[in-house]
Scaffold this active site. Structure first.
Site, PDB file in Angstrom:
ATOM      1  N   HIS A 283      81.540  77.411  42.558  1.00  0.00           N
ATOM      2  CA  HIS A 283      80.360  76.643  42.975  1.00  0.00           C
ATOM      3  C   HIS A 283      79.529  77.468  43.944  1.00  0.00           C
ATOM      4  CE1 HIS A 283      81.385  75.157  47.122  1.00  0.00           C
ATOM      5  NE2 HIS A 283      82.638  75.183  46.702  1.00  0.00           N
ATOM      6  N   ASP A 295      83.111  79.200  51.706  1.00  0.00           N
ATOM      7  CA  ASP A 295      83.121  78.059  50.796  1.00  0.00           C
ATOM      8  C   ASP A 295      81.702  77.767  50.283  1.00  0.00           C
ATOM      9  OD1 ASP A 295      83.675  75.730  49.436  1.00  0.00           O
ATOM     10  OD2 ASP A 295      83.819  74.496  51.247  1.00  0.00           O
ATOM     11  N   GLU A 329      78.557  70.863  43.807  1.00  0.00           N
ATOM     12  CA  GLU A 329      80.014  70.653  43.869  1.00  0.00           C
ATOM     13  C   GLU A 329      80.395  69.846  45.090  1.00  0.00           C
ATOM     14  OE1 GLU A 329      84.205  71.963  45.096  1.00  0.00           O
ATOM     15  OE2 GLU A 329      82.291  71.965  46.165  1.00  0.00           O
ATOM     16  N   GLU A 330      79.713  70.119  46.199  1.00  0.00           N
ATOM     17  CA  GLU A 330      80.105  69.506  47.463  1.00  0.00           C
ATOM     18  C   GLU A 330      79.833  68.000  47.523  1.00  0.00           C
ATOM     19  OE1 GLU A 330      81.936  70.854  49.466  1.00  0.00           O
ATOM     20  OE2 GLU A 330      81.572  72.999  49.614  1.00  0.00           O
ATOM     21  N   ASP A 361      87.382  79.230  44.159  1.00  0.00           N
ATOM     22  CA  ASP A 361      86.730  78.444  45.206  1.00  0.00           C
ATOM     23  C   ASP A 361      87.420  78.739  46.530  1.00  0.00           C
ATOM     24  OD1 ASP A 361      85.451  76.612  46.780  1.00  0.00           O
ATOM     25  OD2 ASP A 361      85.909  74.875  45.545  1.00  0.00           O
ATOM     26  N   HIS A 464      83.603  73.677  56.136  1.00  0.00           N
ATOM     27  CA  HIS A 464      82.523  72.682  56.130  1.00  0.00           C
ATOM     28  C   HIS A 464      81.814  72.563  57.478  1.00  0.00           C
ATOM     29  CE1 HIS A 464      83.578  70.279  52.244  1.00  0.00           C
ATOM     30  NE2 HIS A 464      83.367  71.576  52.028  1.00  0.00           N
TER      31      HIS A 464
END
Length: 531
Positions: A283, A295, A329-330, A361, A464
């Protein structure tokens, strides 16, 4: 993963229409038959592992980091940072001789401009804490609400089977303008909040079950933009707001919740068998709060450099290799889900032609472990919330494990927990596998002894967060993991004979939850379970 209430719309568009200054035509990518090649899977693996370097991958990572820095610190789908990331991938592929395809689809975008607030006005003036007591639900509307709390079809006891707010009839006689208090269970958060809005509620608060492991504040997703502010609360807070009767609260949310376009990118190698496609994906999007360089810039950059070097080294696999960079994706694996469902609806033979899917990922976590997806479910089964890998997934796992063992590098299994873009593929029975170096999980003492790093700390302490920049990436991890990526793509690009034939009409059972039923966490890779 659980079904979304919003179905993205399909639009394929020329990359030229989306990338300033690029004359890119969209065609069926580089169709033809590969000329004879002296390469085999082994020779291609060795050649490409030399060509695909950590330095080359880092060049792409720096570009993505700069893109984020120039776009409010984010590369999230639906933002200018994602559009610029798309343009970078497309232009790099074009320069390497590929004809990339860009698939446009609509998705529900969400951003929280500032943290929500909640306080009890009467009978006891109390200010509650975000995120310990409550959190904003993804796709909550904005609003400032003052109103009486009205419990809906709940006796406030601990239960896994509450139907609170699941039916319109639960809101019979509900006073317009009040704040609906509903308990989590049996139907989606989105359904509960929609029923509350339809009944005239000014806001909704969903409190937790109260059973073991389900007492804390809920940070869940509604699946689509809501009409009213919505908060997830702890079990204790739900009880506190419901007693005594007549409690009033003041709450505030400040969000952006709307439908926006975003993009998938795919590119095929020239020639090769188009009825035996080897697909490798990552992603491309970040979360809104950060640049997303581990990420998942690491997976995206690795595949981009591999595609570039396959062309530069004139490696011509016997099977078509299809590279993919997924959007959104998130917010629930939306890009990969859209791609797979679009094939199922409009090109079922094209879906059948995908022989396997490899997912990469987060492969540069600072406190990393070399994780391989547990394709044969030997360590993580359905009882652990893992999906069952379709036939061939165990063989993919073995290829990765054998590669690492051959390099003198230990590795270990990680479950098919539904946390990344392999999910839609295994649901269609497509053999899948991939690599991962860890997210918010904590490294054990045994892992620290095996892999190095620090026990008791997260694999990625910036997971994140805004600090997931180029400084967060462990290039040693990228170097080791990218060689395994290259080896798998090269091996299967030349032969999939080691994989069993898929069963006719095969499909895999879904992963219903990740660790600790994490699919209701927000934000996170545990995306779409919303009960």
């Amino acid at each position: 993963m659980r079904p979304r209430t919003h179905a993205p719309k399909r639009r394929w568009a020329p990359a030229a229409a989306l990338t300033s200054g690029l004359a890119l035509a969209v065609t069926t990518a580089l169709v033809g038959t590969a000329p004879a090649s002296a390469d085999t899977g082994d020779t291609a693996s060795r050649k490409l592992r030399t060509a695909v370097s950590a330095a080359g991958i880092a060049q792409h990572l720096r570009a993505l980091d700069s893109i984020a820095a120039a776009n409010d610190g984010t590369r999230a789908s639906g933002t200018s940072g994602y559009a610029a990331s798309r343009d970078y991938v497309v232009s790099t592929l074009r320069a390497a001789g590929y004809t990339p395809k860009v698939q446009t689809f609509d998705f529900p975008f969400f951003k929280e401009n500032r943290p929500s607030t909640l306080r009890q006005v009467s009978p006891d003036a109390t200010t509650y804490t975000n995120p310990d007591d409550f959190a904003t639900m993804t796709y909550s509307a904005s609003g400032d609400v003052n109103g009486q709390v009205v419990p809906v079809d709940t006796d406030l006891t601990a239960t896994d089977a509450s139907t609170s707010g699941c039916e319109a009839a639960d809101f019979a006689g509900f006073p317009a303008g009040a704040v609906a208090l509903v308990q989590r269970g049996t139907c989606t958060f989105g359904a509960k909040v929609q029923n509350a809005a339809d009944a005239g509620a000014a806001a909704a608060i969903v409190f937790n079950r109260g059973t073991t492991g389900n007492t804390g504040a809920i940070a869940g997703t509604l699946g689509a933009p809501a009409q009213i502010p919505a908060l997830g609360a702890s079990f204790a807070l739900g009880q506190d707001l419901a007693s005594p009767s007549g409690t009033t609260v003041a709450l505030s949310t400040d969000t952006v919740s709307e439908i926006r376009p975003t993009y998938n990118i795919t590119a095929d190698t020239p020639g090769g068998r188009r009825d035996n496609v080897v697909m490798a994906g990552s992603h491309l999007d970040s979360v809104v709060p950060g640049a997303g360089i581990n990420d998942n810039g690491t997976g995206s950059a690795t595949l981009l450099e591999l595609a570039k070097q396959m062309s530069a080294q004139n490696v011509k696999p016997r099977n078509t290799v299809r590279f993919a960079w997924w959007g959104a994706e998130e917010l629930g694996l939306l890009g990969s889900t859209h791609y797979v469902q679009d094939l199922a609806d409009n090109d079922p033979q094209g879906l059948k032609d995908i022989r396997l899917y490899l997912n990469f990922d987060m492969i540069g976590s600072p406190n990393y472990v070399r994780f391989v997806y547990d394709g044969d479910n030997s360590r993580f089964g359905e009882a652990d919330g893992a999906a069952v890998g379709p036939p061939g997934s165990g063989e993919i796992e073995k290829l990765f494990a054998d590669y690492f063992a051959g390099q003198g590098l230990p590795s270990e299994e990680t479950p098919f927990s539904g946390r990344s873009d392999y999910g839609p593929f295994i649901e269609k029975g497509i053999a899948s596998g991939g690599l991962f170096t860890g997210a918010e999980g904590v490294k054990t003492a045994e892992q620290a002894a095996t892999y190095g790093g620090t026990a008791g700390e997260a694999y990625d302490h910036c997971y994140h967060q805004a600090c997931d920049t180029i400084a967060n990436v462990n290039l040693k991890a990228v170097d080791e993991m990218s060689d395994a990526v290259v080896h798998a793509v090269a091996t299967y690009g030349f032969s999939t004979a080691s994989l069993p034939e898929p069963a006719a009409g095969a499909s895999a059972r879904r992963a219903t939850a990740g660790p600790a039923h994490a699919a209701e966490l927000h934000p996170g890779h545990d995306h779409a379970a919303v009960r």
